[in-house]
Design a protein around this motif. Structure first.
Motif: not given
Lengths: 193, 193
Positions: A81-83, A86, A140-141, A144, A146, A192
């Motif tokens: 759920t966040s970089w 990952w 999820d990303m 959010a 992202l 990204r």
């Protein structure tokens, strides 16, 4: 076969004993007698829990090893759920396979049980669950904000699975982890944007 | 071993006959006598050209099959100088492995010759040449201003090789080409930026 609690425990004990033994050795020459000796079980017990014999037991061990493949990537794989998550997941995959090196217990087992429907099902289930985790992480990303919405989450999750499989395969034949790192890093870069 | 022109032709005839035969069958049970019968050669001829016997012959066949892997991707692989060329290459890889399906002649042979240094060298050479072609393609696209300079050509070329290996491996265990397509398309998308 409905087993009692005690029966389930015995069956699990045989599987785990066999798995530990097969992990440390080339299973090609391993016999049911070896497994009996290691796990301290009788022939009739083995055939009680695995009526079809060696192939059924090896398949159960393969299923056990497949579960470990995913367990070893937790808690990262289940919460992409966040970089940072990952990157932690990427590192855990690389570390797991670097430690494993050229010897892949699941791969060797699959070579033993061959191209039976049961063997295919173990591989399909593992890859399907693995891919579903990555797919959910991409979703999820995106939720959010992202990862861009235009990314095809299903396709990129499949690309991760293919890349990891191939990276591990190259590691097993060359001893180098560079391809696994390259494909994970490139695909994360792709996310990204 | 220095061979005459005739000797080289005979050796090549044995390799090609063995390769064609092994392609159509599971090589596990194939003996040198089978190869002799198919290629119409005597035992002394076989051992003249392959003094170490079956393993040496199988390794020569593996080298032959490895060359075919790259040949099958030409002329596209050698001239990745436009997006159309990348798409044609992508299609040729997918078509090749879709046609091959679950049976991989090179993979099966490698299973036979095992983890000998010679076997590792065949795999390393193939992967190295393959990756060098992709690497050159990315460099050519960068020189033409079609791919951004910030792309790490070495890393992305390694990612392509890992992705293709894994996509083919998934194809061999599931029968589906989707993972191979997904990883190729995602990595080409990454190059497009």
């Amino acid at each position: 076969m409905a087993l009692t609690t005690k029966g389930r425990a015995t069956r699990q004990r045989i599987i785990e004993g066999a798995a530990a033994y097969l992990r440390g050795d080339e299973p090609a020459g391993v016999t049911l007698d070896d497994i009996r000796a290691i796990t301290g079980t009788s022939k009739s017990q083995i055939f009680h829990y695995f009526p079809d014999g060696k192939e059924e037991l090896f398949l159960a061990v393969a299923r056990h090893e497949a579960d470990r493949v995913l367990d070893d990537q937790q808690p990262h794989l289940g919460a992409l759920t966040s970089w940072a998550a990952w990157e932690r997941w990427r590192d855990s995959v690389v570390a797991r396979y670097r430690a494993q090196g050229r010897h892949c217990p699941l791969g060797t087992l699959m070579g033993q049980v061959g191209s039976t429907p049961g063997a295919h099902e173990v591989v399909s289930t593992l890859l399907g669950q693995w891919q579903a985790h990555v797919r959910k992480g991409i979703g999820d990303m995106q939720a959010a904000g992202l990862v861009r919405e235009s990314v095809d989450a299903d396709r990129v999750a499949a690309a991760f699975i293919a890349g990891i499989q191939g990276g591990v395969q190259v590691l097993m034949s060359t001893g180098h982890v560079g391809h696994l790192e390259a494909v994970l890093d490139t695909l994360i870069d792709y996310l990204r944007g």
